[in-house]
Design a protein around this motif. Structure first.
Motif, PDB file in Angstrom:
ATOM      1  N   LYS A 185       1.308  -1.708  -0.061  1.00 51.03           N
ATOM      2  CA  LYS A 185       0.125  -0.080  -0.221  1.00 51.03           C
ATOM      3  C   LYS A 185       0.776   1.847   0.428  1.00 51.03           C
ATOM      4  CE  LYS A 185      -2.526   3.275   1.574  1.00 51.03           C
ATOM      5  NZ  LYS A 185      -2.174   4.761   2.045  1.00 51.03           N
ATOM      6  N   LEU A 213      -9.745  -6.556  -0.574  1.00 49.41           N
ATOM      7  CA  LEU A 213      -8.423  -6.153   0.570  1.00 49.41           C
ATOM      8  C   LEU A 213      -7.810  -7.181   1.062  1.00 49.41           C
ATOM      9  CD1 LEU A 213      -7.315  -3.252  -0.210  1.00 49.41           C
ATOM     10  CD2 LEU A 213      -7.567  -2.706   2.709  1.00 49.41           C
ATOM     11  N   ILE A 261      -1.916  -6.607   3.605  1.00 49.99           N
ATOM     12  CA  ILE A 261      -0.877  -5.567   3.584  1.00 49.99           C
ATOM     13  C   ILE A 261       0.825  -6.256   3.745  1.00 49.99           C
ATOM     14  CG2 ILE A 261      -0.004  -3.539   2.610  1.00 49.99           C
ATOM     15  CD1 ILE A 261      -2.808  -4.252   0.834  1.00 49.99           C
ATOM     16  N   GLU A 274      -5.603   6.809   6.758  1.00 50.12           N
ATOM     17  CA  GLU A 274      -6.176   5.319   6.016  1.00 50.12           C
ATOM     18  C   GLU A 274      -5.532   4.229   6.750  1.00 50.12           C
ATOM     19  OE1 GLU A 274      -3.774   6.333   2.148  1.00 50.12           O
ATOM     20  OE2 GLU A 274      -5.443   7.914   2.176  1.00 50.12           O
ATOM     21  N   TYR A 275      -4.014   4.177   7.475  1.00 49.15           N
ATOM     22  CA  TYR A 275      -3.560   3.230   8.337  1.00 49.15           C
ATOM     23  C   TYR A 275      -4.217   3.128   9.369  1.00 49.15           C
ATOM     24  CZ  TYR A 275      -0.184   0.602  10.888  1.00 49.15           C
ATOM     25  OH  TYR A 275      -0.225  -1.144  11.583  1.00 49.15           O
ATOM     26  N   LEU A 278      -7.299   0.846   7.458  1.00 48.24           N
ATOM     27  CA  LEU A 278      -6.341  -0.314   7.157  1.00 48.24           C
ATOM     28  C   LEU A 278      -6.376  -1.474   8.418  1.00 48.24           C
ATOM     29  CD1 LEU A 278      -3.322   0.108   5.023  1.00 48.24           C
ATOM     30  CD2 LEU A 278      -6.077  -0.809   3.650  1.00 48.24           C
ATOM     31  N   ALA A 330      -6.223  -6.261   7.554  1.00 46.80           N
ATOM     32  CA  ALA A 330      -5.123  -5.305   6.417  1.00 46.80           C
ATOM     33  C   ALA A 330      -3.471  -5.493   7.039  1.00 46.80           C
ATOM     34  CB  ALA A 330      -6.097  -4.865   5.353  1.00 46.80           C
TER      35      ALA A 330
END
Length: 241
Positions: A56, A124, A127, A154-155, A158, A163
Motif C-alpha cells: 500500500k 482488500l 498488506i 488510511e492506516y 486498514l 489488512a
C-alpha cells in the motif's frame, strides 16, 4: 520545535538548497526531492521489500519510483481513492493486468484510474508493506506529514479491516534534509516508521513508538464519517458489537 514550524523549515531548506523537484513549490505537499529513485532502489534492497507481494503506497511524486519498481517486480500496489470518498475506496494495480508499456504511467495520479480496479473493503488482502510519504522524519521513526492526517487515517482504516497489524512493515523514502532529530513526541494517532530510507542510507529505526491502537472515533466528526463510506461501515460494525 512544533510540527508546523518543522514543516516550514524543511520545505524552505529543500527549496533554497535546490534539492526540491517537481511539483513546485515543495510547500504544502509531500515534497519531491533529488534522487528519489535512488531512495526507492535502496528500499528495494531490503528483505522486507523482497518478501512483500502486496504494497500500500501513498500517491505522491517522491514515492512514484517505488510504485513503479513494485509493479515491474510483479507486486500488487494499492493506493487510496482520494479522501476515501468512494465505497470501493482503494485502487488495486495488479501488474498482471497492466500492459508492460503502461507500468510506468499506471501508478501516477493522472493515470491510475485508467489502469486500476477499484476494490472495496472485503476485497482488500493483507498488506505486506506500507510506504508513506513524509515531510519530516527522525531516525527513531517519528513522522510528520503535510498536516491533513490522511496517511494516518488510511492506516487506521486498514487496521480496522484487518489488512495491517503491528507486524506490518511501514517505510518512508525521504531526502537527507527531511531527517531531523528535533521532532516532538508523536501523537497517539501517528504511525511510526520502521524504515527511513534516503538516497544515501537506510535506517532501520527500531522505533520506540507504539503503533496507534486503531481508529480514534472521538477525533472524527460526523461530517468526515459521512464523507467516507468505509468509516460509516466500520462505525456500524463497532456499534453492532
Amino acid at each position: 520545535m512544533d510540527k508546523a514550524t518543522l514543516r516550514d523549515t524543511v520545505w524552505d531548506e529543500l527549496e533554497s538548497s535546490g534539492e526540491a523537484r517537481f511539483p513546485f513549490p515543495p510547500h504544502g505537499r509531500i515534497p519531491n526531492f533529488a534522487d528519489a529513485r535512488a531512495a526507492a532502489d535502496a528500499l528495494a534492497e531490503t528483505s522486507e521489500w523482497a518478501d512483500a507481494d502486496t504494497i500500500k503506497a501513498n500517491p505522491d511524486a517522491p514515492q512514484l519510483p517505488a510504485r513503479r519498481r513494485a509493479l515491474r517486480e510483479g507486486k500488487t500496489v494499492y493506493m487510496a481513492v482520494p479522501r476515501l470518498r468512494d465505497e470501493r475506496c482503494f485502487y488495486e494495480l495488479d501488474p498482471a493486468r497492466i500492459d508492460d508499456d503502461a507500468l510506468d504511467s499506471a501508478p501516477t495520479v493522472s493515470h491510475v484510474e485508467s489502469h486500476a480496479e477499484q476494490v472495496g473493503p472485503d476485497e482488500l488482502p493483507r498488506i505486506d508493506l506500507v510506504i508513506s510519504g513524509s515531510v519530516v522524519v527522525s531516525e527513531q521513526g517519528a513522522r510528520i506529514g503535510k498536516g491533513e492526517g490522511f496517511s494516518d487515517l488510511e492506516y487506521a482504516v486498514l487496521q480496522g479491516l484487518d489488512a495491517v497489524d503491528d507486524g506490518t512493515t511501514v517505510a518512508t523514502t525521504v531526502h537527507e534534509l527531511q531527517v531531523r532529530d528535533d521532532l516532538p513526541e508523536p501523537d497517539s494517532h501517528d504511525v511510526p516508521m520502521d524504515f527511513v530510507v534516503t538516497p544515501e542510507r537506510t535506517v532501520r529505526t527500531a522505533t520506540p513508538y507504539p503503533r496507534p491502537p486503531g481508529l480514534d472515533w472521538s477525533a472524527l466528526s460526523a461530517e468526515r464519517i459521512a464523507e467516507m463510506p468505509v468509516l460509516e461501515r466500520l462505525r456500524d460494525e463497532r456499534d453492532a458489537e
